[in-house]
Scaffold this active site. Structure first.
Site, mmCIF file in Angstrom:
data_model
loop_
_atom_site.group_PDB
_atom_site.id
_atom_site.type_symbol
_atom_site.label_atom_id
_atom_site.label_comp_id
_atom_site.label_asym_id
_atom_site.label_seq_id
_atom_site.Cartn_x
_atom_site.Cartn_y
_atom_site.Cartn_z
ATOM 1 N N THR A 85 -0.828 -7.917 21.234
ATOM 2 C CA THR A 85 -1.994 -8.814 22.083
ATOM 3 C C THR A 85 -2.332 -10.133 21.189
ATOM 4 O OG1 THR A 85 -3.074 -6.428 22.573
ATOM 5 C CG2 THR A 85 -4.554 -8.442 22.416
ATOM 6 N N LYS A 171 -6.361 -9.394 28.725
ATOM 7 C CA LYS A 171 -6.391 -8.129 27.646
ATOM 8 C C LYS A 171 -7.488 -8.588 26.803
ATOM 9 C CE LYS A 171 -5.309 -4.577 25.027
ATOM 10 N NZ LYS A 171 -5.911 -3.609 25.449
ATOM 11 N N LYS A 239 -9.219 -8.584 15.378
ATOM 12 C CA LYS A 239 -8.405 -9.682 15.735
ATOM 13 C C LYS A 239 -8.726 -9.830 16.960
ATOM 14 C CE LYS A 239 -4.611 -8.574 17.054
ATOM 15 N NZ LYS A 239 -4.031 -7.866 18.320
HETATM 16 N N1 NDP Z 1 -2.605 0.761 19.048
HETATM 17 C C1 NDP Z 1 -3.018 0.648 20.322
HETATM 18 O O1 NDP Z 1 -3.449 1.631 20.919
HETATM 19 C C2 NDP Z 1 -2.896 -0.809 20.949
HETATM 20 C C3 NDP Z 1 -2.389 -1.885 20.390
HETATM 21 N N2 NDP Z 1 -2.181 -2.932 21.076
HETATM 22 C C4 NDP Z 1 -1.448 -4.436 20.453
HETATM 23 O O2 NDP Z 1 -0.483 -3.909 20.098
HETATM 24 C C5 NDP Z 1 0.195 -4.816 18.828
HETATM 25 C C6 NDP Z 1 0.605 -3.661 17.929
HETATM 26 O O3 NDP Z 1 -0.366 -2.598 17.651
HETATM 27 P P1 NDP Z 1 -0.201 -1.223 16.746
HETATM 28 O O4 NDP Z 1 1.312 -0.958 16.938
HETATM 29 O O5 NDP Z 1 -1.188 -0.472 17.122
HETATM 30 O O6 NDP Z 1 -0.402 -2.072 15.492
HETATM 31 P P2 NDP Z 1 0.374 -1.521 13.975
HETATM 32 O O7 NDP Z 1 -0.597 -2.110 13.089
HETATM 33 O O8 NDP Z 1 0.551 -0.185 13.853
HETATM 34 O O9 NDP Z 1 1.818 -1.886 13.977
HETATM 35 C C7 NDP Z 1 2.056 -3.328 13.731
HETATM 36 C C8 NDP Z 1 3.342 -3.626 13.805
HETATM 37 O O10 NDP Z 1 3.838 -5.197 13.659
HETATM 38 C C9 NDP Z 1 4.752 -5.328 12.538
HETATM 39 N N3 NDP Z 1 4.178 -6.522 11.744
HETATM 40 C C10 NDP Z 1 3.111 -6.802 11.256
HETATM 41 N N4 NDP Z 1 3.365 -7.881 10.719
HETATM 42 C C11 NDP Z 1 4.591 -8.287 10.651
HETATM 43 C C12 NDP Z 1 5.449 -9.467 10.034
HETATM 44 N N5 NDP Z 1 4.951 -10.212 9.360
HETATM 45 N N6 NDP Z 1 6.637 -9.398 10.340
HETATM 46 C C13 NDP Z 1 7.217 -8.340 11.130
HETATM 47 N N7 NDP Z 1 6.493 -7.315 11.724
HETATM 48 C C14 NDP Z 1 5.447 -7.434 11.277
HETATM 49 C C15 NDP Z 1 4.252 -3.960 11.775
HETATM 50 O O11 NDP Z 1 5.455 -3.771 10.957
HETATM 51 P P3 NDP Z 1 5.443 -2.609 9.760
HETATM 52 O O12 NDP Z 1 5.839 -1.295 10.172
HETATM 53 O O13 NDP Z 1 6.679 -3.116 8.660
HETATM 54 O O14 NDP Z 1 4.302 -2.781 8.981
HETATM 55 C C16 NDP Z 1 4.264 -2.940 12.725
HETATM 56 O O15 NDP Z 1 5.623 -2.606 13.236
HETATM 57 C C17 NDP Z 1 -1.183 -5.440 18.374
HETATM 58 O O16 NDP Z 1 -1.207 -6.601 18.760
HETATM 59 C C18 NDP Z 1 -2.406 -4.439 18.828
HETATM 60 O O17 NDP Z 1 -3.575 -5.486 19.386
HETATM 61 C C19 NDP Z 1 -2.366 -3.081 22.447
HETATM 62 C C20 NDP Z 1 -2.804 -2.032 22.889
HETATM 63 C C21 NDP Z 1 -3.219 -0.736 22.539
HETATM 64 O O1 LIG Z 2 -6.139 -2.478 22.804
HETATM 65 C C1 LIG Z 2 -6.380 -1.355 22.751
HETATM 66 C C2 LIG Z 2 -6.251 -0.353 23.436
HETATM 67 O O2 LIG Z 2 -6.592 0.756 23.060
HETATM 68 O O3 LIG Z 2 -6.227 -0.497 24.750
#
Ligand code: NDP
Ligand SMILES: O=CC(=O)O
Length: 291
Positions: A85, A171, A239
């Site tokens: 996102t 979104k 965010k």
């Molecule tokens: N969780 C949800 O329900 C939903 C999430 N989203 C969106 O999806 C995205 C991910 O969400 P989610 O998986 O929950 O988040 P998490 O915080 O669990 O995961 C984030 C991921 O990004 C990686 N990451 C962060 N910073 C860096 C960097 N500088 N370099 C490389 N890798 C990096 C992390 O790696 P590491 O494991 O090494 O920290 C991890 O794999 C976000 O943008 C969120 O807004 C959208 C809809 C639903």
């Molecule tokens: O972006 C978050 C979700 O739950 O959808």
């Protein structure tokens, strides 16, 4: 195929290649048969379609366009699908870099499908595991059609919204509403308790009325117990509110309710709740009411 974001875990019925900054988080997928590659570039070079899911705009750009980034492994005939996102400007920047290699690009935004059968403790993690997501997509229509069978494994429904940026902005609008709803729901739970009402009854009353939303029924019971099992991390909700405020400013649209909600999530972050579920925003109200 490359999964950067790991919290949403998918059940693919196809060959999967993975990379994540923290490698140990790939282990459950490797044990299920996924192949591991040492960088996003290697994943992209190895796979026909690469799916990236990163935390925020900076990490999404870094993993797509940075050193050892996916763009270095892309080329004609390949596809890059970014599921992070981010704001529309970030999505356009990544799209430009990927398309310069001759590959195609699709932005895909996730939203969870509200099913009455969802367990009450779940948020967006469980629907992801159950393949009950909604996909908001934009970009190359040919890539959309190519990855449709993959999206159908992971989700319930999908929308193709047109030009790059449309998925990201849709979104952000959706998550702006969600963040504000959760903040006001938190206020309702706190106020009901303060005036001697049972917050569980409030959840039931709301659930049966015209303002009912599945999110309240899903998250309310655990919030009452001060439990916040992470489905959608609070730092990502903040965010998204921050990005929505930027979007609104770019078109001079006042969004005062979302601005106030954003402040509450910032307080919750300052209390160390970034990695808790976004429903932990209620804790920000508890500290304000303690005197
Ligand atoms: N969780 C949800 O329900 C939903 C999430 N989203 C969106 O999806 C995205 C991910 O969400 P989610 O998986 O929950 O988040 P998490 O915080 O669990 O995961 C984030 C991921 O990004 C990686 N990451 C962060 N910073 C860096 C960097 N500088 N370099 C490389 N890798 C990096 C992390 O790696 P590491 O494991 O090494 O920290 C991890 O794999 C976000 O943008 C969120 O807004 C959208 C809809 C639903
Ligand atoms: O972006 C978050 C979700 O739950 O959808």
């Amino acid at each position: 195929m490359f999964i950067g974001g790991y919290r949403a875990v998918y059940k693919f019925k196809c060959d999967v290649t993975v990379w994540n900054r923290t490698k140990s988080k790939c282990d459950p997928l490797i044990s299920l048969g996924a192949t591991y590659k040492a960088s996003p570039e290697e994943v992209a070079a190895y796979c026909d379609v690469t799916i990236a899911m990163l935390a925020d705009p900076n990490s999404a750009v870094d993993i797509a366009c940075g050193k050892n980034g996916a763009a270095n492994g892309m080329g004609p005939g390949k596809g890059y699908v970014d599921v992070s996102t981010v704001d529309d400007g970030t999505s356009k920047l990544i799209c430009e870099r990927i398309k310069a290699t001759g590959a195609s690009f699709l932005e895909v935004l996730l939203f969870f499908f509200a099913s009455p059968s969802l367990a009450p403790v779940s948020g967006s993690k469980k629907p992801a595991e159950d393949g009950q997501l909604i996909f908001l997509t934009a970009g190359d229509q040919s890539l959309y059609e190519r990855v449709a069978p993959l999206l159908e494994i992971m989700g319930k429904s999908k929308f193709y919204l047109g030009d790059i940026g449309k998925g990201a902005t849709m979104k952000l609008v959706v998550n702006m509403v969600m963040g504000s709803m959760m903040a006001t729901f938190s206020e309702g739970l706190m106020l009901s308790e303060k005036v001697g009402l049972d917050p569980s009854v409030l959840v039931e009353v709301i659930s049966q009325g015209a303002i009912s939303a599945p999110m309240y029924r899903l998250k309310g019971p655990s919030m009452i117990q001060s439990q916040y099992p992470t489905a959608f991390p609070l730092k990502h909700q903040q965010k998204d509110l921050r990005l929505a405020l930027g979007l609104a400013e770019s078109v001079s649209q006042p969004i005062p309710i979302a601005a106030a909600a954003n402040e509450l999530y910032k307080v919750a972050k300052s209390q160390g709740l970034s990695d808790e579920d976004f429903s932990a925003v209620i804790e920000a109200l508890k500290s304000k009411t303690k005197e």
